[in-house]
Motif scaffolding. Sequence first.
Motif, mmCIF file in Angstrom:
data_model
loop_
_atom_site.group_PDB
_atom_site.id
_atom_site.type_symbol
_atom_site.label_atom_id
_atom_site.label_comp_id
_atom_site.label_asym_id
_atom_site.label_seq_id
_atom_site.Cartn_x
_atom_site.Cartn_y
_atom_site.Cartn_z
ATOM 1 N N ARG A 130 0.843 -1.204 0.000
ATOM 2 C CA ARG A 130 0.000 0.000 0.000
ATOM 3 C C ARG A 130 0.876 1.252 0.000
ATOM 4 N N THR A 131 1.893 1.223 0.838
ATOM 5 C CA THR A 131 2.789 2.373 0.934
ATOM 6 C C THR A 131 3.511 2.613 -0.386
ATOM 7 N N MET A 132 3.867 1.551 -1.082
ATOM 8 C CA MET A 132 4.494 1.694 -2.399
ATOM 9 C C MET A 132 3.520 2.326 -3.406
ATOM 10 N N GLU A 133 2.233 2.022 -3.271
ATOM 11 C CA GLU A 133 1.243 2.652 -4.144
ATOM 12 C C GLU A 133 1.235 4.165 -3.938
ATOM 13 N N TRP A 134 1.404 4.601 -2.677
ATOM 14 C CA TRP A 134 1.487 6.038 -2.435
ATOM 15 C C TRP A 134 2.735 6.622 -3.112
ATOM 16 N N HIS A 135 3.824 5.898 -3.034
ATOM 17 C CA HIS A 135 5.066 6.329 -3.681
ATOM 18 C C HIS A 135 4.830 6.556 -5.181
ATOM 19 N N LYS A 136 4.111 5.655 -5.810
ATOM 20 C CA LYS A 136 3.814 5.786 -7.242
ATOM 21 C C LYS A 136 2.946 7.017 -7.513
ATOM 22 N N LEU A 137 1.988 7.264 -6.628
ATOM 23 C CA LEU A 137 1.099 8.409 -6.812
ATOM 24 C C LEU A 137 1.849 9.724 -6.647
ATOM 25 N N GLU A 138 2.854 9.739 -5.791
ATOM 26 C CA GLU A 138 3.678 10.943 -5.683
ATOM 27 C C GLU A 138 4.396 11.214 -6.997
ATOM 28 N N LYS A 139 4.873 10.180 -7.635
ATOM 29 C CA LYS A 139 5.540 10.355 -8.928
ATOM 30 C C LYS A 139 4.565 10.892 -9.979
ATOM 31 N N LYS A 140 3.318 10.488 -9.875
ATOM 32 C CA LYS A 140 2.300 10.876 -10.851
ATOM 33 C C LYS A 140 1.811 12.306 -10.634
#
Length: 568
Positions: A449-459
């Motif tokens: 889940r935390t990695m999904e947030w990381h991806k959203l920050e990139k987006k």
Amino acid sequence: MNNFKFSTIEYVRPDFEQYKTEFQKLTEQVKNAKSYEEIQTVLKQSDELSVSISDMTTIAYIRNTLDTTNEFYEKEVEFNDEKGAEAAASSTAFYKAILNCNFTKEITEEYGKEYLISIKRQVDQFKEELIPYRQKEAKLKQKYQKLMATAKIPFDGQTLNLYGVQKYFENPDRSVRKDAFKAYSDFYHSNEEEMEEIFAELVKIRNEMGKALGYENFIPLGYIQQQRSDYGVKEVASFREQVRKEIVPLCEKLYEAQAKRIGVDKIKVYDEKFIYPDGNAQPIGDDDYLVKEAQKMYHDLSPETGEFIDFMIDHELMDLKNKPNKASTGYMTAIASYKAPFVFSCFNHTIFDMQVLTHELGHAFAGYESMRNQKTPQYYMGGTDIAEIHSMSMEQFSYPYAEQFFGKDADKFRFAHLQEAMTFVPFGVAVDEFQHIVYEHPELTPKERTMEWHKLEKKYMPWRKYEDDEFMERGGYWYHKLHIFLYPFYYINYTLTTMGAMEFKKRYMESPEEAWQDYLNLCKAGSSKSYLELLKVANLSVPFEEGSVARAISTAKEILLREIEEMN
């Protein structure tokens, strides 16, 4: 009730058994009603009964958040959450009877179509088997809130809470900013395991509630809880995409200019709040001074806001100073029988304090007006999606008064506030998309889940750079946003309504009297209409329509880019 003070209002534990008994009686009266006059009497009695309970639960909640270590009110909130979940069965049966009675036409004629729609929303989100889930959800939310409220962060020779340490994010010394952000991050990192457990349980419980109501997951129920009746997941996704296309590039320009302005190669996360090389705008007086100046501002703004602020001060309906063990949040709520809004926050002597005095008091003003203009408590509080227009627009209306709060740095405040209004939006839509991901994919582990947030920050936040912070780099930033834990799917409201606030800003600059009247009409309307219908009341655009985001931010974008050019 005219002479009350919040501190002297007596709290009496709600009698939920009597509540259930009385609603059962009212339900039978609805079923046996032979005339609309009988229904009118029953609806009035049901409102009085609901208010008698909600007032006491609200008072207990406020006093618990004022001091989360107060065992009495902590236990009362636990009791009210548990018994309130059970009592919902009786009120739901009553609402079902209303929906099925022979006088729905007359009800609609008197109260408007939103009355039965709002009642149906309450029916649609309840089943008896949901009671234990609701009770457990409430306990988990309170556990998270207490964890945040009792944070003790050692920094600068002090022990600070979460609001206290954030003041250092604006320190002119970059090493201080970096260390302060690391101390903030370390608090969340050190509590990561406990937060993982809390949130994993919340996702599981909420998805189970959604499934019990016949949905694939929690998301449709989450939208119902947010009182959305005329738009859904598709429209919100369309809005997020507009933000990615229109606002993310603007934010990149703003941060590039900021890096140049403060003399760094690249903005790091601990630089984001530091806007000017010689320091950000800070309030020129203490907490009491700010409240007095806010009182002057509201008296000058309009007769209605002048009356409102006097009411708030005279009845002690604001608690704004930062104190140990105070909940790490800000909110407005209402004590309906007194027609009294209440505002809670934690000042930290930054521009945030001015936002409290406009944002939360914008909510409170809307509540004050709707409670005096709507005939049923069902309409007192604006729907969650429209309510943030009340607050964010009031922030914009306050710009001419900035000198009272910031003196010679008033222009610094205005620019920083407007920039933050824009740079916040990508974060806000990321929070929304994150919640859609975690409830659609409950199989994700906490670290995934935390990695999904990381991806959203990139987006949505491609400028976001961490340094020497493994926890934040892998996506830990989302843990600090309490709405994800406490108020699922609420956060998109802030971004949708930023568009309305920006429209009001433009119109207030062009025709202040006309813009203010539309705003006042919106506040008076409460939640008597749906979101899209309330936008019409205020003469505002629909944010989901193609191109609406670009139009809404056009004036703000022009102001910001012009200011940047002049600074450089």
